[in-house]
Design an enzyme around this catalytic site. Structure first.
Site, PDB file in Angstrom:
ATOM      1  N   HIS A   1       0.899  -1.036   0.249  1.00  0.00           N
ATOM      2  CA  HIS A   1       0.427   0.328   0.074  1.00  0.00           C
ATOM      3  C   HIS A   1       1.018   1.239  -0.028  1.00  0.00           C
ATOM      4  CE1 HIS A   1      -2.985  -2.161   1.979  1.00  0.00           C
ATOM      5  NE2 HIS A   1      -3.147  -2.935   0.704  1.00  0.00           N
TER       6      HIS A   1
ATOM      7  N   TYR B   1       1.919   2.257  13.226  1.00  0.00           N
ATOM      8  CA  TYR B   1       2.189   3.021  11.651  1.00  0.00           C
ATOM      9  C   TYR B   1       2.178   4.188  12.206  1.00  0.00           C
ATOM     10  CZ  TYR B   1       0.779  -0.529   9.444  1.00  0.00           C
ATOM     11  OH  TYR B   1       0.595  -2.054   8.412  1.00  0.00           O
TER      12      TYR B   1
HETATM   13  C1  LIG Z   1      -5.587   2.219   6.108  1.00  0.00           C
HETATM   14  C2  LIG Z   1      -6.604   3.274   7.009  1.00  0.00           C
HETATM   15  C3  LIG Z   1      -7.473   2.621   6.309  1.00  0.00           C
HETATM   16  N1  LIG Z   1      -9.061   2.282   7.091  1.00  0.00           N
HETATM   17  C4  LIG Z   1     -10.305   1.579   6.842  1.00  0.00           C
HETATM   18  C5  LIG Z   1     -10.281   1.178   5.132  1.00  0.00           C
HETATM   19  C6  LIG Z   1     -11.127   0.192   5.746  1.00  0.00           C
HETATM   20  O1  LIG Z   1     -12.519  -0.057   5.989  1.00  0.00           O
HETATM   21  C7  LIG Z   1     -10.687  -0.429   6.900  1.00  0.00           C
HETATM   22  C8  LIG Z   1      -9.110  -1.316   6.602  1.00  0.00           C
HETATM   23  O2  LIG Z   1      -8.425  -0.898   5.808  1.00  0.00           O
HETATM   24  P1  LIG Z   1      -7.613  -1.835   4.565  1.00  0.00           P
HETATM   25  O3  LIG Z   1      -7.760  -3.078   4.002  1.00  0.00           O
HETATM   26  O4  LIG Z   1      -6.656  -0.980   3.701  1.00  0.00           O
HETATM   27  O5  LIG Z   1      -6.242  -1.830   5.880  1.00  0.00           O
HETATM   28  P2  LIG Z   1      -4.670  -3.338   5.858  1.00  0.00           P
HETATM   29  O6  LIG Z   1      -4.576  -3.789   5.118  1.00  0.00           O
HETATM   30  O7  LIG Z   1      -4.342  -3.071   7.004  1.00  0.00           O
HETATM   31  O8  LIG Z   1      -4.612  -1.133   5.104  1.00  0.00           O
HETATM   32  C9  LIG Z   1      -2.674  -1.383   6.198  1.00  0.00           C
HETATM   33  O9  LIG Z   1      -1.702  -1.851   4.809  1.00  0.00           O
HETATM   34  C10 LIG Z   1      -0.424  -1.908   6.136  1.00  0.00           C
HETATM   35  C11 LIG Z   1       0.534  -2.855   4.412  1.00  0.00           C
HETATM   36  C12 LIG Z   1      -0.350  -0.501   5.692  1.00  0.00           C
HETATM   37  O10 LIG Z   1       0.903   0.063   5.353  1.00  0.00           O
HETATM   38  C13 LIG Z   1      -1.229   0.435   6.327  1.00  0.00           C
HETATM   39  O11 LIG Z   1      -0.865   1.925   6.337  1.00  0.00           O
HETATM   40  C14 LIG Z   1      -2.846   0.533   4.922  1.00  0.00           C
HETATM   41  O12 LIG Z   1      -2.766   0.106   4.201  1.00  0.00           O
HETATM   42  O13 LIG Z   1     -10.255   0.582   7.763  1.00  0.00           O
HETATM   43  C15 LIG Z   1      -9.280   4.068   7.519  1.00  0.00           C
HETATM   44  O14 LIG Z   1     -10.194   4.170   8.198  1.00  0.00           O
HETATM   45  N2  LIG Z   1      -7.594   4.592   7.985  1.00  0.00           N
HETATM   46  C16 LIG Z   1      -6.684   4.499   6.618  1.00  0.00           C
HETATM   47  O15 LIG Z   1      -5.943   4.958   7.906  1.00  0.00           O
END
Ligand SMILES: Cc1cn([C@H]2C[C@H](O)[C@@H](COP(=O)(O)OP(=O)(O)O[C@H]3O[C@@H](C)C(=O)[C@@H](O)[C@H]3O)O2)c(=O)[nH]c1=O
Length: 187
Positions: A66, A136
């Protein structure tokens, strides 16, 4: 007090493994996870826009790869606070001498290592234990519309995940493979 953070350079400009001092006593331990003043010398700049934690149930799970596109490209300081993960970043900076190369480091609740990731890297990890937690620090707010992703199993990236890859989110499974004309992000 000796330095709380000791920087370990990597072959990637601006990417730093941060070794945290772990102060132990009979009760347990204390380790400093973040300090903007100390980490400035290693490349942190600006504010902490948000702090996120994730918990991942199953060993072998991969999250990533990401990033946020400019103007919301972000610096991240990443630590594992429970269990163990293989943490991986890919350099996607347009014109970088290490463009599309990746760097991997084990982060764990015991090894006191964090990864300071500059703007222009895609990030992901694979859990090496069940019940792994990641913490993070982000320099920018979450802007869903600016999110980008690379496929963690893209053959062009050739990331050697140590375990069979399981539990990709539907978003992560849908990241497109890199096209031959991919030029990365211009910061
Ligand atoms: C990243 C993020 C997601 N979300 C929401 C979107 C979604 O509904 C839920 C889960 O998001 P994701 O599926 O993107 O979660 P995830 O796959 O754990 O995303 C994370 O992955 C790792 C590898 C990173 O590097 C992080 O910065 C972040 O991108 O949370 C937020 O509200 N705030 C945030 O900052």
């Amino acid at each position: 007090m000796a330095d709380r953070f000791v920087a370990e350079a990597t072959p990637f400009d601006g990417l730093v493994v941060v070794n945290r001092r772990i102060l132990k006593d009979d009760r347990g331990f204390l380790t400093r996870l973040f300090c903007p003043d100390d980490l400035k010398a290693f490349g942190w700049s600006g504010r902490v826009a948000q702090v996120n934690e994730t918990g991942t149930v199953q060993r072998g799970t991969v999250r990533g790869m990401h990033f946020q596109n400019p103007p919301f490209a972000e610096i991240k300081l990443i630590a594992c606070t429970r269990g163990r993960v293989l943490d991986v970043v890919v350099d996607i900076r347009h014109g970088s001498p290490t463009f599309l190369k990746h760097f991997a480091v084990e982060l764990s609740e015991d090894n006191g290592r964090s990864l300071l990731v500059p703007r222009g890297f895609a990030h992901g990890f694979q859990t090496l234990t069940d019940d792994a937690h990641m913490l993070y620090m982000h320099s920018e707010s979450y802007v869903a519309a600016s999110e980008g992703g690379l496929h963690s199993q893209d053959p062009r990236l050739a990331i050697g995940w140590p375990l069979p890859v399981i539990n990709l989110s539907s978003r992560d499974a849908a990241h497109p493979l890199l096209q031959p004309d991919y030029v990365g992000v211009v910061l």
